[in-house]
Design a protein around this motif. Structure first.
Motif, PDB file in Angstrom:
ATOM      1  N   ARG A 196       0.823  -1.211   0.000  1.00  0.00           N
ATOM      2  CA  ARG A 196       0.000   0.000   0.000  1.00  0.00           C
ATOM      3  C   ARG A 196       0.856   1.259   0.000  1.00  0.00           C
ATOM      4  N   MET A 197       1.974   1.238   0.729  1.00  0.00           N
ATOM      5  CA  MET A 197       2.855   2.405   0.723  1.00  0.00           C
ATOM      6  C   MET A 197       3.491   2.617  -0.650  1.00  0.00           C
ATOM      7  N   ALA A 198       3.758   1.513  -1.365  1.00  0.00           N
ATOM      8  CA  ALA A 198       4.377   1.605  -2.679  1.00  0.00           C
ATOM      9  C   ALA A 198       3.354   1.764  -3.797  1.00  0.00           C
ATOM     10  N   GLY A 199       2.046   1.686  -3.482  1.00  0.00           N
ATOM     11  CA  GLY A 199       1.020   1.749  -4.516  1.00  0.00           C
ATOM     12  C   GLY A 199       1.077   0.558  -5.449  1.00  0.00           C
ATOM     13  N   ASP A 200       1.450  -0.616  -4.915  1.00  0.00           N
ATOM     14  CA  ASP A 200       1.661  -1.825  -5.719  1.00  0.00           C
ATOM     15  C   ASP A 200       0.452  -2.748  -5.555  1.00  0.00           C
ATOM     16  N   SER A 201      -0.502  -2.638  -6.450  1.00  0.00           N
ATOM     17  CA  SER A 201      -1.735  -3.413  -6.313  1.00  0.00           C
ATOM     18  C   SER A 201      -1.515  -4.894  -6.562  1.00  0.00           C
ATOM     19  N   ALA A 202      -0.527  -5.256  -7.379  1.00  0.00           N
ATOM     20  CA  ALA A 202      -0.256  -6.673  -7.617  1.00  0.00           C
ATOM     21  C   ALA A 202       0.274  -7.332  -6.355  1.00  0.00           C
ATOM     22  N   LEU A 203       1.187  -6.679  -5.670  1.00  0.00           N
ATOM     23  CA  LEU A 203       1.699  -7.195  -4.409  1.00  0.00           C
ATOM     24  C   LEU A 203       0.591  -7.246  -3.361  1.00  0.00           C
ATOM     25  N   GLU A 204      -0.266  -6.242  -3.356  1.00  0.00           N
ATOM     26  CA  GLU A 204      -1.380  -6.207  -2.412  1.00  0.00           C
ATOM     27  C   GLU A 204      -2.318  -7.400  -2.621  1.00  0.00           C
ATOM     28  N   ALA A 205      -2.614  -7.707  -3.880  1.00  0.00           N
ATOM     29  CA  ALA A 205      -3.479  -8.851  -4.174  1.00  0.00           C
ATOM     30  C   ALA A 205      -2.831 -10.152  -3.711  1.00  0.00           C
ATOM     31  N   HIS A 206      -1.522 -10.281  -3.921  1.00  0.00           N
ATOM     32  CA  HIS A 206      -0.814 -11.483  -3.491  1.00  0.00           C
ATOM     33  C   HIS A 206      -0.878 -11.625  -1.965  1.00  0.00           C
ATOM     34  N   ALA A 207      -0.685 -10.509  -1.248  1.00  0.00           N
ATOM     35  CA  ALA A 207      -0.741 -10.559   0.215  1.00  0.00           C
ATOM     36  C   ALA A 207      -2.130 -10.972   0.700  1.00  0.00           C
ATOM     37  N   PHE A 208      -3.177 -10.430   0.084  1.00  0.00           N
ATOM     38  CA  PHE A 208      -4.539 -10.818   0.461  1.00  0.00           C
ATOM     39  C   PHE A 208      -4.802 -12.294   0.139  1.00  0.00           C
ATOM     40  N   CYS A 209      -4.259 -12.770  -0.983  1.00  0.00           N
ATOM     41  CA  CYS A 209      -4.431 -14.173  -1.369  1.00  0.00           C
ATOM     42  C   CYS A 209      -3.878 -15.093  -0.287  1.00  0.00           C
ATOM     43  N   ASN A 210      -2.654 -14.812   0.162  1.00  0.00           N
ATOM     44  CA  ASN A 210      -2.057 -15.656   1.197  1.00  0.00           C
ATOM     45  C   ASN A 210      -2.737 -15.486   2.551  1.00  0.00           C
ATOM     46  N   THR A 211      -3.197 -14.268   2.833  1.00  0.00           N
ATOM     47  CA  THR A 211      -3.926 -14.027   4.075  1.00  0.00           C
ATOM     48  C   THR A 211      -5.205 -14.861   4.121  1.00  0.00           C
ATOM     49  N   ALA A 212      -5.881 -14.979   2.988  1.00  0.00           N
ATOM     50  CA  ALA A 212      -7.101 -15.790   2.928  1.00  0.00           C
ATOM     51  C   ALA A 212      -6.797 -17.250   3.229  1.00  0.00           C
ATOM     52  N   PHE A 213      -5.715 -17.759   2.662  1.00  0.00           N
ATOM     53  CA  PHE A 213      -5.338 -19.151   2.880  1.00  0.00           C
ATOM     54  C   PHE A 213      -4.991 -19.394   4.347  1.00  0.00           C
ATOM     55  N   LEU A 214      -4.232 -18.471   4.926  1.00  0.00           N
ATOM     56  CA  LEU A 214      -3.861 -18.587   6.338  1.00  0.00           C
ATOM     57  C   LEU A 214      -5.088 -18.528   7.241  1.00  0.00           C
ATOM     58  N   ALA A 215      -5.981 -17.584   6.957  1.00  0.00           N
ATOM     59  CA  ALA A 215      -7.176 -17.429   7.793  1.00  0.00           C
ATOM     60  C   ALA A 215      -8.015 -18.697   7.776  1.00  0.00           C
ATOM     61  N   ARG A 216      -8.115 -19.339   6.633  1.00  0.00           N
ATOM     62  CA  ARG A 216      -8.844 -20.603   6.549  1.00  0.00           C
ATOM     63  C   ARG A 216      -8.224 -21.646   7.470  1.00  0.00           C
ATOM     64  N   ASP A 217      -6.887 -21.799   7.404  1.00  0.00           N
ATOM     65  CA  ASP A 217      -6.214 -22.809   8.210  1.00  0.00           C
ATOM     66  C   ASP A 217      -6.228 -22.464   9.697  1.00  0.00           C
ATOM     67  N   ALA A 218      -6.339 -21.167  10.005  1.00  0.00           N
ATOM     68  CA  ALA A 218      -6.332 -20.736  11.412  1.00  0.00           C
ATOM     69  C   ALA A 218      -7.721 -20.731  12.023  1.00  0.00           C
ATOM     70  N   GLY A 219      -8.724 -21.185  11.279  1.00  0.00           N
ATOM     71  CA  GLY A 219     -10.078 -21.248  11.819  1.00  0.00           C
ATOM     72  C   GLY A 219     -10.803 -19.920  11.808  1.00  0.00           C
ATOM     73  N   ARG A 220     -10.442 -19.038  10.865  1.00  0.00           N
ATOM     74  CA  ARG A 220     -11.123 -17.748  10.718  1.00  0.00           C
ATOM     75  C   ARG A 220     -11.747 -17.673   9.326  1.00  0.00           C
ATOM     76  N   PRO A 221     -12.780 -18.459   9.053  1.00  0.00           N
ATOM     77  CA  PRO A 221     -13.305 -18.545   7.688  1.00  0.00           C
ATOM     78  C   PRO A 221     -13.893 -17.245   7.169  1.00  0.00           C
ATOM     79  N   ARG A 222     -14.504 -16.430   8.032  1.00  0.00           N
ATOM     80  CA  ARG A 222     -15.055 -15.157   7.542  1.00  0.00           C
ATOM     81  C   ARG A 222     -13.938 -14.236   7.056  1.00  0.00           C
ATOM     82  N   GLU A 223     -12.851 -14.221   7.790  1.00  0.00           N
ATOM     83  CA  GLU A 223     -11.712 -13.419   7.341  1.00  0.00           C
ATOM     84  C   GLU A 223     -11.169 -13.963   6.025  1.00  0.00           C
ATOM     85  N   ALA A 224     -11.161 -15.285   5.871  1.00  0.00           N
ATOM     86  CA  ALA A 224     -10.688 -15.887   4.621  1.00  0.00           C
ATOM     87  C   ALA A 224     -11.526 -15.408   3.443  1.00  0.00           C
TER      88      ALA A 224
END
Length: 463
Positions: A283-311
């Motif tokens: 977000r500081m760099a204005g890099d939307s591709a990197l931002e999408a990648h970070a959200f993608c991995n966050t979704a996967f982690l949230a699923r495994d951590a038992g936070r499905p709504r966050e996923a």
């Protein structure tokens, strides 16, 4: 409530400003030879051609990406023989490759820093005199640059892989930024240029190669050192806008890679922190591709951590960004991330719709806009993630069928993924009342864990 709010509309429509800072010149001639095939499909064709003439090459989708990006300007002799067999009548020059004499012996000069354009050192290559000694030859399969540094445009992937498996990534940080004496030890000095950008991105590549084959355990701590060094480069050195964009992109991708290593080795809280760091960098760099990648991995982690709504929310946030990138395959992966979250919520209808969308988008085929980090995502991963979603919904027979398909389709180079799919198959066969087949799949997975160190997969087998 999720810690990651939905993003505003994307600020860029491509892969970010960092893309324009790429230190390599793309090999468009070789890219045209691939045609409509995905990098993974093309790599499989290369391996088949090699077998036809008695050669053995460890070609995968990432290697094809390195050729097309121009990172490897001159493949080794074995690959050149295979390519000439695959494309009879074409010379190496016709395929866009540089003459060997043009890439051997001397490193190119960086237009910005005046330094050698390769990484300050390929961090996994040990010095003959130890970590603190002078740089020496790159080894029998790689050239030596004028400053004692290997030229990254020469074909060196097998050497790097062997060295990385035996030496780990402990040298990553020390070679990205030379340590200073006294109380300033470890701080950056001077001006960063293209060579530093290359070094950060090379660290990401090597970590991913090692993880694909051997899993995260044993790699995580040293990779974290490399990440801290990359952020010191970004924060403490002087550099121009293009280099700043390249360093930010590399540091953010490195943060995601270290976050994934934490995830796969069972450190879920630490993984969440690294993904948040990558998101902030994006977000500081204005890099939307990197931002999408970070959200993608966050979704996967949230699923495994038992936070499905966050996923679900993180996957939807990534989809809002990625809809402008021109990559149906990326949108397919993000739909699978959403499906995993919805399965965790018990939302069968929502999960089925997301899975259907994922399959339709995947069938649209690969695009030049597909992110480089998505080389793992093919038909096997599509089936594997679907298996996980069906399993979460309690549809174990359907999950077992999808997991079996994932094992069948997976490229043998992705050892960790094969172990994961076998573990998924074992769990779902057992849950669907097939204990003998389940034990056979479990045994295959355990044998693979002799090559792969993944706490996440091992935990699945002892649950």
């Amino acid at each position: 409530m999720t810690s990651f709010p939905l993003p505003p509309l994307p600020r860029t429509t491509g892969s970010s400003a960092a893309a324009s800072a790429s230190p390599y010149t793309p090999n468009t001639a070789f890219r045209q030879l691939r045609g409509d095939r995905s990098p993974g499909e093309f790599a499989a064709a290369v391996r088949r051609a090699a077998r036809e003439i008695g050669e053995h090459v460890s070609c995968d989708a990432r290697y094809i990406g390195r050729l097309e990006s121009g990172e490897i300007r001159c493949p080794n002799y074995a690959y050149q023989r295979v390519f000439r067999h695959l494309f009879p009548g074409l010379t190496s020059a016709d395929m866009g490759f540089a003459p060997r004499r043009a890439v051997r012996g001397r490193a190119r000069r960086s237009p910005e820093s005046g330094a050698a354009a390769g990484p300050p050192a390929l961090s996994v290559l040990p010095s003959p005199t130890g970590p603190s000694g002078p740089s020496g030859p790159a080894g029998p399969s790689g050239p030596t640059a004028s400053a004692g540094l290997p030229d990254p445009t020469y074909e060196e992937s097998d050497v790097l892989r062997r060295a990385f498996m035996t030496g780990g990534s402990a040298a990553l940080a020390s070679t990205l930024v030379p340590a200073q004496g006294g109380r300033d030890r470890g701080r950056t000095t001077g001006r960063a240029g293209s060579s530093e950008v290359r070094a950060v991105h090379e660290s990401v590549r090597q970590i991913r190669l090692h993880d694909d084959r051997h899993g995260a355990d044993g790699l995580y701590d040293d990779a974290g050192d490399a990440l801290r060094t990359a952020y010191r480069l970004l924060d403490e050195s002087s550099h121009g806008p293009a280099v700043a964009a390249g360093l930010a992109s590399g540091a953010g991708e490195l943060a995601i890679s270290v976050g994934w290593l934490a995830h796969d080795s069972g450190r879920l809280t630490e993984a969440r922190s690294y993904y948040a760091e990558a998101l902030a960098t994006a977000r500081m760099a204005g890099d939307s591709a990197l931002e999408a990648h970070a959200f993608c991995n966050t979704a996967f982690l949230a699923r495994d951590a038992g936070r499905p709504r966050e996923a679900v929310r993180a996957a939807q946030a990534a989809q809002l960004l990625a809809r402008f990138f021109g990559s149906p395959r990326l949108l397919s992966l993000l739909a699978l991330r959403e499906a995993g979250g919805r399965a965790g919520l018990g939302d069968r209808r929502g999960c089925e719709l997301a899975l259907s969308r994922a399959h339709s988008l995947f069938a649209s085929g690969p695009r030049d806009a597909d992110p480089a980090w998505m080389t793992f995502f093919g038909e096997a991963e599509l089936s594997g993630l679907a298996a996980q979603a069906w399993s979460a919904l309690g549809a174990h027979s359907r999950a077992a069928a999808a997991a079996r398909e994932a094992v069948r389709l997976q490229d043998p180079h992705f050892t960790r993924n094969i172990a994961l799919y076998e573990a998924e198959l074992a769990l779902n066969l057992a849950a669907s009342g097939q204990p003998e087949e389940a034990q056979a799949a479990r045994s295959r997975a355990l044998r693979l864990l002799g090559q792969v160190r993944s706490s996440r997969i091992r935990a699945m087998l002892v649950a």
